[in-house]
Design a protein around this motif. Structure first.
Motif, mmCIF file in Angstrom:
data_model
loop_
_atom_site.group_PDB
_atom_site.id
_atom_site.type_symbol
_atom_site.label_atom_id
_atom_site.label_comp_id
_atom_site.label_asym_id
_atom_site.label_seq_id
_atom_site.Cartn_x
_atom_site.Cartn_y
_atom_site.Cartn_z
ATOM 1 N N UNK A 195 0.805 -1.225 0.000
ATOM 2 C CA UNK A 195 0.000 0.000 0.000
ATOM 3 C C UNK A 195 0.835 1.270 0.000
ATOM 4 N N UNK A 196 2.086 1.190 0.434
ATOM 5 C CA UNK A 196 2.949 2.372 0.534
ATOM 6 C C UNK A 196 3.211 2.980 -0.844
ATOM 7 N N UNK A 197 3.059 4.283 -0.959
ATOM 8 C CA UNK A 197 3.234 4.964 -2.255
ATOM 9 C C UNK A 197 4.653 5.490 -2.465
ATOM 10 N N UNK A 198 5.524 5.341 -1.473
ATOM 11 C CA UNK A 198 6.891 5.849 -1.590
ATOM 12 C C UNK A 198 7.850 4.730 -1.959
ATOM 13 N N UNK A 199 8.352 4.788 -3.186
ATOM 14 C CA UNK A 199 9.339 3.803 -3.647
ATOM 15 C C UNK A 199 10.598 3.892 -2.802
ATOM 16 N N UNK A 200 10.987 5.082 -2.467
ATOM 17 C CA UNK A 200 12.186 5.307 -1.656
ATOM 18 C C UNK A 200 12.086 4.600 -0.302
ATOM 19 N N UNK A 201 10.945 4.767 0.366
ATOM 20 C CA UNK A 201 10.741 4.151 1.678
ATOM 21 C C UNK A 201 10.750 2.632 1.559
ATOM 22 N N UNK A 202 10.097 2.099 0.552
ATOM 23 C CA UNK A 202 10.018 0.649 0.390
ATOM 24 C C UNK A 202 11.395 0.048 0.113
ATOM 25 N N UNK A 203 12.168 0.691 -0.734
ATOM 26 C CA UNK A 203 13.509 0.168 -1.025
ATOM 27 C C UNK A 203 14.410 0.264 0.193
ATOM 28 N N UNK A 204 14.299 1.361 0.925
ATOM 29 C CA UNK A 204 15.092 1.517 2.143
ATOM 30 C C UNK A 204 14.767 0.426 3.154
ATOM 31 N N UNK A 205 13.480 0.165 3.333
ATOM 32 C CA UNK A 205 13.091 -0.879 4.278
ATOM 33 C C UNK A 205 13.672 -2.219 3.869
ATOM 34 N N UNK A 206 13.486 -2.578 2.608
ATOM 35 C CA UNK A 206 13.960 -3.883 2.147
ATOM 36 C C UNK A 206 15.477 -3.994 2.244
ATOM 37 N N UNK A 207 16.175 -2.909 1.918
ATOM 38 C CA UNK A 207 17.638 -2.910 2.043
ATOM 39 C C UNK A 207 18.044 -3.145 3.502
ATOM 40 N N UNK A 208 17.437 -2.376 4.416
ATOM 41 C CA UNK A 208 17.807 -2.477 5.829
ATOM 42 C C UNK A 208 17.411 -3.830 6.421
ATOM 43 N N UNK A 209 16.206 -4.301 6.114
ATOM 44 C CA UNK A 209 15.744 -5.578 6.645
ATOM 45 C C UNK A 209 16.601 -6.720 6.136
ATOM 46 N N UNK A 210 17.042 -6.612 4.884
ATOM 47 C CA UNK A 210 17.929 -7.611 4.293
ATOM 48 C C UNK A 210 19.295 -7.572 4.973
ATOM 49 N N UNK A 211 19.815 -6.377 5.183
ATOM 50 C CA UNK A 211 21.108 -6.207 5.848
ATOM 51 C C UNK A 211 21.065 -6.767 7.275
ATOM 52 N N UNK A 212 19.941 -6.562 7.960
ATOM 53 C CA UNK A 212 19.805 -7.000 9.355
ATOM 54 C C UNK A 212 19.378 -8.469 9.466
ATOM 55 N N UNK A 213 19.146 -9.110 8.332
ATOM 56 C CA UNK A 213 18.696 -10.512 8.311
ATOM 57 C C UNK A 213 17.436 -10.716 9.165
ATOM 58 N N UNK A 214 16.489 -9.816 9.009
ATOM 59 C CA UNK A 214 15.260 -9.924 9.789
ATOM 60 C C UNK A 214 14.429 -11.133 9.326
ATOM 61 N N UNK A 215 13.847 -11.859 10.260
ATOM 62 C CA UNK A 215 13.029 -13.034 9.912
ATOM 63 C C UNK A 215 11.897 -12.721 8.936
ATOM 64 N N UNK A 216 11.345 -11.507 9.003
ATOM 65 C CA UNK A 216 10.213 -11.165 8.151
ATOM 66 C C UNK A 216 10.548 -11.266 6.664
ATOM 67 N N UNK A 217 11.819 -11.107 6.312
ATOM 68 C CA UNK A 217 12.217 -11.138 4.906
ATOM 69 C C UNK A 217 11.954 -12.490 4.253
ATOM 70 N N UNK A 218 11.937 -13.552 5.047
ATOM 71 C CA UNK A 218 11.696 -14.890 4.499
ATOM 72 C C UNK A 218 10.268 -15.045 3.981
ATOM 73 N N UNK A 219 9.370 -14.209 4.482
ATOM 74 C CA UNK A 219 7.945 -14.396 4.192
ATOM 75 C C UNK A 219 7.356 -13.328 3.273
ATOM 76 N N UNK A 220 8.120 -12.286 2.984
ATOM 77 C CA UNK A 220 7.586 -11.224 2.139
ATOM 78 C C UNK A 220 7.601 -11.629 0.669
ATOM 79 N N UNK A 221 6.536 -11.290 -0.039
ATOM 80 C CA UNK A 221 6.465 -11.492 -1.490
ATOM 81 C C UNK A 221 6.917 -10.189 -2.141
#
Length: 256
Positions: A195-221
């Motif tokens: 639902x988020x309309x900010x591409x910048x925010x979405x990419x930042x989140x995914x970059x950071x979550x990936x860097x931090x190896x957050x468990x949620x990344x395994x389940x996101x489509x």
């Protein structure tokens, strides 16, 4: 004061939740006219907090009591979000010795009443007007010091933190908060990212979550999340990450 007015002030004080601000709109709903409000003020039953707002005599009214009144009495589309949503839950990274800034988020057309904006709450109030996320999605209620206020859940709050970074909130602190979010709910995170309309925010989140190896990344489509086209740069002279096509500060890349 006659019997009817005695009954009214008794009902008012019994109905007035401790710590809340009483707005003129709420007093009117309680059957208290402007003239009667003025009499109560002169008699010392209530004290003015600002134009159209009152508090109990000698009661210390905190910012969250004011926010609760904005939400429950004036029905404003405003909630506690971003860094403050983490802070009131004890999940912020730093303990600040100074006056911590309070972040309130709302839709683009919402405006804080003058009494709230000008009152000295002991903390600077930062009102963020944004439309990057849908109204209500990821906003729940949280009881802070006995007062219930509408507050972003962790999944929404971290996206709000990223939205105001790096100009208003430190980007590295965003990461330090995010790396501790090991229980982010995949279904809620997915809904918010889609639902988020900010591409910048979405990419930042995914970059950071990936860097931090957050468990949620395994389940996101990730494929169902619109990440736009082309590159995005957060800061000038940043380090480019090809996976998420984003340039981020070197201090963030090097942070372990």
């Amino acid at each position: 004061m006659d019997l009817q007015k005695n009954i009214k002030i008794k009902n008012l004080l019994e109905s007035w939740p401790a710590g809340y601000v009483a707005t003129s709109a709420w007093l009117k709903e309680m059957g208290i006219s402007r003239q009667l409000t003025h009499r109560y003020q002169k008699s010392g039953w209530i004290e003015p907090l600002g134009a159209g707002a009152y508090k109990r005599p000698k009661e210390t009214t905190e910012w969250y009591g004011g926010v609760a009144s904005l939400q429950s009495q004036l029905s404003l589309d405003i909630h506690v979000g971003g860094p403050t949503a983490f802070s009131i839950r004890g999940a912020s990274h730093y303990i600040r010795l100074g006056k911590e800034k309070i972040f309130l988020f709302s839709s683009l057309n919402e405006k804080l009443p003058k009494w709230f904006a000008e009152y000295d709450w002991g903390h600077p109030i930062h009102h963020v007007k944004t439309s990057i996320l849908p109204k209500g999605l990821g906003v729940g209620t949280y009881r802070h010091n006995g007062i219930e206020i509408k507050t972003s859940v962790s999944e929404r709050a971290i996206l709000e933190c990223l939205h105001i970074s790096p100009k208003t909130f430190d980007l590295l602190e965003c990461y330090q908060i995010l790396e501790g979010q090991l229980t982010l709910r995949p279904d809620m995170m997915q809904k918010l990212l889609v639902a988020c309309s900010s591409v910048r925010v979405k990419r930042l989140f995914l970059y950071m979550a990936d860097k931090a190896n957050l468990p949620v990344m395994e389940y996101l489509d990730v494929k169902s999340i619109d990440l736009g086209a082309g590159d995005r740069s957060i800061v000038k002279g940043g380090v480019y990450n090809a996976k998420f096509k984003i340039s981020v500060p070197k201090e963030l890349v090097d942070y372990v």
